[in-house]
Design a protein around this motif. Structure first.
Motif, mmCIF file in Angstrom:
data_model
loop_
_atom_site.group_PDB
_atom_site.id
_atom_site.type_symbol
_atom_site.label_atom_id
_atom_site.label_comp_id
_atom_site.label_asym_id
_atom_site.label_seq_id
_atom_site.Cartn_x
_atom_site.Cartn_y
_atom_site.Cartn_z
ATOM 1 N N ALA A 205 68.120 86.335 28.781
ATOM 2 C CA ALA A 205 67.593 85.295 27.897
ATOM 3 C C ALA A 205 66.119 85.018 28.153
ATOM 4 O O ALA A 205 65.396 84.576 27.262
ATOM 5 C CB ALA A 205 68.408 84.018 28.050
ATOM 6 N N GLU A 206 65.647 85.299 29.385
ATOM 7 C CA GLU A 206 64.242 85.129 29.737
ATOM 8 C C GLU A 206 63.777 86.358 30.519
ATOM 9 O O GLU A 206 64.594 87.044 31.146
ATOM 10 C CB GLU A 206 64.045 83.868 30.592
ATOM 11 N N PRO A 207 62.451 86.632 30.498
ATOM 12 C CA PRO A 207 61.947 87.827 31.193
ATOM 13 C C PRO A 207 62.347 87.925 32.655
ATOM 14 O O PRO A 207 62.650 89.010 33.147
ATOM 15 C CB PRO A 207 60.427 87.683 31.040
ATOM 16 N N ARG A 208 62.405 86.799 33.375
ATOM 17 C CA ARG A 208 62.742 86.889 34.805
ATOM 18 C C ARG A 208 64.168 87.373 35.028
ATOM 19 O O ARG A 208 64.481 87.942 36.074
ATOM 20 C CB ARG A 208 62.524 85.547 35.494
ATOM 21 N N TYR A 209 65.035 87.183 34.036
ATOM 22 C CA TYR A 209 66.419 87.611 34.199
ATOM 23 C C TYR A 209 66.593 89.094 33.889
ATOM 24 O O TYR A 209 67.371 89.778 34.550
ATOM 25 C CB TYR A 209 67.346 86.747 33.347
ATOM 26 N N TYR A 210 65.860 89.614 32.898
ATOM 27 C CA TYR A 210 65.986 91.062 32.708
ATOM 28 C C TYR A 210 65.170 91.833 33.735
ATOM 29 O O TYR A 210 65.451 92.992 34.024
ATOM 30 C CB TYR A 210 65.726 91.513 31.266
ATOM 31 N N GLU A 211 64.179 91.172 34.362
ATOM 32 C CA GLU A 211 63.536 91.797 35.529
ATOM 33 C C GLU A 211 64.538 91.913 36.672
ATOM 34 O O GLU A 211 64.584 92.921 37.386
ATOM 35 C CB GLU A 211 62.333 90.980 35.981
ATOM 36 N N LEU A 212 65.371 90.899 36.831
ATOM 37 C CA LEU A 212 66.420 90.918 37.851
ATOM 38 C C LEU A 212 67.344 92.110 37.647
ATOM 39 O O LEU A 212 67.723 92.799 38.597
ATOM 40 C CB LEU A 212 67.203 89.602 37.783
ATOM 41 N N ALA A 213 67.712 92.378 36.394
ATOM 42 C CA ALA A 213 68.584 93.521 36.093
ATOM 43 C C ALA A 213 67.880 94.836 36.385
ATOM 44 O O ALA A 213 68.489 95.783 36.895
ATOM 45 C CB ALA A 213 69.026 93.461 34.636
ATOM 46 N N THR B 96 74.118 90.835 36.500
ATOM 47 C CA THR B 96 73.647 90.335 37.793
ATOM 48 C C THR B 96 73.089 88.939 37.604
ATOM 49 O O THR B 96 72.608 88.580 36.517
ATOM 50 C CB THR B 96 72.577 91.269 38.392
ATOM 51 N N ASP B 97 73.152 88.132 38.679
ATOM 52 C CA ASP B 97 72.658 86.760 38.586
ATOM 53 C C ASP B 97 71.735 86.444 39.750
ATOM 54 O O ASP B 97 71.469 87.305 40.609
ATOM 55 C CB ASP B 97 73.820 85.767 38.504
ATOM 56 N N LEU B 98 71.252 85.208 39.774
ATOM 57 C CA LEU B 98 70.275 84.810 40.785
ATOM 58 C C LEU B 98 70.851 84.781 42.190
ATOM 59 O O LEU B 98 70.105 84.802 43.168
ATOM 60 C CB LEU B 98 69.701 83.435 40.429
ATOM 61 N N ASP B 99 72.172 84.707 42.305
ATOM 62 C CA ASP B 99 72.807 84.701 43.623
ATOM 63 C C ASP B 99 73.030 86.105 44.176
ATOM 64 O O ASP B 99 73.613 86.264 45.258
ATOM 65 C CB ASP B 99 74.157 83.976 43.543
ATOM 66 N N GLY B 100 72.587 87.116 43.439
ATOM 67 C CA GLY B 100 72.755 88.485 43.901
ATOM 68 C C GLY B 100 74.105 89.083 43.591
ATOM 69 O O GLY B 100 74.415 90.187 44.059
ATOM 70 N N GLN B 101 74.935 88.394 42.808
ATOM 71 C CA GLN B 101 76.234 88.930 42.419
ATOM 72 C C GLN B 101 76.048 90.018 41.372
ATOM 73 O O GLN B 101 75.359 89.811 40.366
ATOM 74 C CB GLN B 101 77.126 87.818 41.864
#
Length: 698
Positions: free
Chosen positions: A598-606, A626-631
């Motif tokens: 939904a936001e750039p920081r989340y698809y950077e996480l992926a 994947t999520d912010l908790d590393g799951q």
């Protein structure tokens, strides 16, 4: 006259002294840097055992000192008075010690600097052990506890090197060496920079460069940063590659380049600005700029360019040699000898394009010789591929001087891309402790050992085989990248992450990479492997294909929604990143990787999940969350179909071709015989009918 001579000699002597003093002062001014290479954990077992660890030194390092730090644990049954550890560097022993409780908490040992070499250095940790139950072995020859682990080298062990970097010469090859250097990569002291609001050609050129540099560097865990002009991180970098169309270059770089004609050519030129070493890659011709990016991706050319500038024109050959997958692969050019009792092994790395899999009817043959003082009831050889055993054979005294092991590679082994072949010997001998060093058992793998390899292209849209569908022939497989129209710094990072891994798998700089903004005419995406990155709000193509995604966005595009595989709470769906591999909606037989959040920081996480090889173990199926908790959660939505056996080229298989021809001849003869018998039967029946008719007529 005499006084004048003495005056001249005095001046010369003073200059020499001052020169040497200046050199020493300069050396002292350059503060020493340190580089540490952690060890992988090691378990030592058996009476005599050895393990090898490796570390690398750069050519431009002037090593002042090096130290080996060991932390270990050992068995309480170990007789420390009669057990020892010997350390060697590049084949030369330099320290021995007996295990002790005091040392197990950490021992630092200096490595003689004259034993070190530029490039790969090998540390051998060799152990000889006696346990408390083996006390009688010095008087009675008996073997016990031979396979038990008696010492573990912890992963906190390491080699630390203190060095001073030599001054960098103003040449492209020296710049390239620093750019991919271990210290530069570790400190992330490098970057590829593109013009702000960069064009497709600029991005394509930079992507080729990022991929090639990723392949060239030793450390595969950290990507090469891709940054837009104006990013505050650029000022922190020591070595920078700046890629841009000439008319869009900053004035400070244009001034440093001077008057250059780049209308129909591209230029690579090394400049220095504000203590930064910058390699400028520029042209006014988009095609030439992309070609220059491929030059940067060619490691051999970069290492050979000893000048501070290089011109690229239509006649410049920038491509690396094509990959030729041979059916016959020699495992060892000169043969390999293995020494010592118990388990001994030798591994061979086999390079294969990422989209190639081992197909049916592949075989391996090991030609070997071994000692005749073995216990042949317990000695054997085993072959493993990627640490999976494919077959074993007991060693034989009769065949000791000329033995052969032939094995078929199982078709369900599922080997894709590069793999490792390991030949492991278990050399068991009677009364091992009574055998002198001169009679230590040995085995020899002959240079005639080979792998007969049949391969098949693999394009499964599954992360189990990623990135196979994006590779072809060792290069890129017609990749089209669709990015948001307005790129953010995060989008550049995602591109760097994705092409760092693709570059590590690429064996050539061949193939096409095209970059399009999200308003692209979809006809341009036909017959392309697609990589789409962005969110529902910033990438129009993601909005177009939302109904085809496995994890879809809500109608307002703010969050991912639940599906048949996973329940997603609305707020949670706003804060996850996804990787989805699905068929391209624009061409049959092609795939599409969607990296979204939904936001750039989340698809950077992926995107961080596909940045390096050591992350891929978490990925399988066709969709990842994947999520912010590393799951990290993996799912498979595509139905699993039984795969048909690959069709091999019969003209390359003489055995199969002979069998097919023989079968065809046999079938032909059978058909002809059947026709003749049928004809004979009908003729006899017809004659019989004629006889009966005549009798009735009479």
């Amino acid at each position: 006259m005499m006084n004048k001579k003495w005056l001249v000699l005095g001046v010369i002597l003073f200059c020499l002294i001052m020169g040497n003093t200046t050199e020493r002062a300069n050396a002292e001014e350059g503060s020493l840097e340190t580089y540490t290479r952690q060890f992988s954990p090691v378990a030592l077992s058996g009476y005599e055992t050895a393990n090898y660890q490796y570390f690398e030194l750069e050519d431009y390092w002037n090593v002042e000192e090096a130290a080996l730090y060991l932390e270990y644990n050992f068995s309480s049954l170990l007789n420390v008075e009669k057990s020892s550890i010997t350390l060697s560097i590049n084949g030369t022993p330099f320290h021995s010690f007996r295990p002790s409780e005091e040392h197990s908490k950490g021992i630092s040992i200096s490595i003689p600097s004259h034993l070190l070499v530029s490039g790969i250095n090998t540390v051998m940790i060799e152990g000889k052990r006696t346990s408390s139950t083996d006390e009688g072995l010095y008087n009675v020859c008996d073997v016990t506890e031979n396979d038990n682990n008696w010492m573990t080298i912890n992963d906190s062990s390491s080699v630390t090197v203190s060095y001073a970097s030599a001054p960098m010469k103003q040449s492209i090859n020296q710049f390239f060496e620093r750019f991919i250097g271990l210290d530069t990569v570790k400190s992330v002291d490098h970057a590829v920079v593109v013009n702000k609001n960069s064009s497709s050609a600029e991005l394509e050129s930079a992507i080729y460069g990022v991929a090639g540099l990723a392949k060239a560097k030793s450390d595969g865990s950290l990507p090469v940063p891709l940054l837009p002009e104006g990013d505050e991180k650029i000022a922190e970098k020591q070595v920078v590659i700046y890629v841009g169309m000439y008319n869009e270059l900053p004035e400070r770089i244009k001034t440093a380049l001077g008057q250059v004609d780049v209308q129909q050519r591209a230029l690579l030129k090394l400049i220095e600005l504000e203590q930064q070493h910058i390699l400028v890659v520029t042209s006014q011709n988009e095609e030439m700029l992309v070609k220059a990016g491929k030059y940067v991706a060619n490691q051999e050319l970069m290492e050979q360019t000893a000048t501070n500038e290089k011109w690229i024109d239509a006649d410049t050959d920038v491509l690396t040699p094509a990959v030729n997958v041979s059916r016959i692969i020699t495992l060892t050019e000169t043969g390999d000898r293995l020494m010592g009792p118990a388990h001994q092994e030798k591994s061979y790395f086999v390079s294969l394009p990422a989209n190639q899999s081992i197909a049916e009817a592949s075989k391996i043959r090991i030609d070997m010789r071994y000692a005749q003082n073995l216990n042949f009831n317990r000695s054997l050889v085993t072959v493993l591929i990627n640490n999976k055993p494919i077959g074993s054979k007991r060693l034989s005294e009769v065949m000791a001087n000329q033995d052969v092991l032939e094995l078929s590679i199982p078709k369900n082994l599922d080997v894709n891309g590069n793999f490792t072949v390991t030949v492991a010997f278990d050399l068991e001998i009677e009364e091992m402790y009574c055998v002198s060093h001169d009679h230590v058992p040995w085995a020899y793998i002959d240079s005639s050992s080979m792998l007969q390899l049949n391969t098949v292209d693999r394009h499964d849209l599954l992360f189990n085989y990623y990135p196979s569908n994006f590779m072809h022939g060792g290069g890129f497989n017609s990749i089209a990248i669709v990015v948001p129209e307005q790129l953010t710094a995060t989008d550049y990072t995602v591109l760097s992450n994705v092409f760092h891994l693709l570059g590590r798998y690429a064996q050539t700089n061949h193939g096409d990479v095209k970059v399009y903004s999200d308003n692209v005419d979809v006809s341009m995406l036909k017959n392309k492997q697609l990589i789409v990155l962005g969110s529902f709000s910033n990438n129009a193509l993601i909005r177009q294909v939302n109904d085809k995604l496995y994890f879809r966005y809500a109608a307002n595009g703010e969050s991912f929604i639940s599906n048949e595989k996973k329940s997603i709470e609305y707020e949670y769906g706003k804060k996850i990143g996804t990787l989805q591999l699905l068929p391209s909606p624009y061409s049959d037989g092609f795939g599409m990787l969607v990296i979204s959040g939904a936001e750039p920081r989340y698809y950077e996480l992926a995107s961080k999940l596909v940045v390096s090889e050591d992350k891929l173990w978490q990925l399988y199926g066709d969709s990842i969350i994947t999520d912010l908790d590393g799951q990290v959660s993996a799912y498979r939505f595509k139905e699993q179909h039984a795969q048909a056996a690959p069709i091999l080229n019969l003209t390359e298989r003489k055995d199969v071709l002979t069998f097919v021809l023989s079968a065809m001849v046999t079938m032909s003869v059978a058909i002809v015989a059947l026709l003749l018998l049928t004809r004979k039967y009908w003729r006899k029946r017809r004659k019989s009918n004629e006889t009966i008719s005549k009798q009735l007529y009479i």
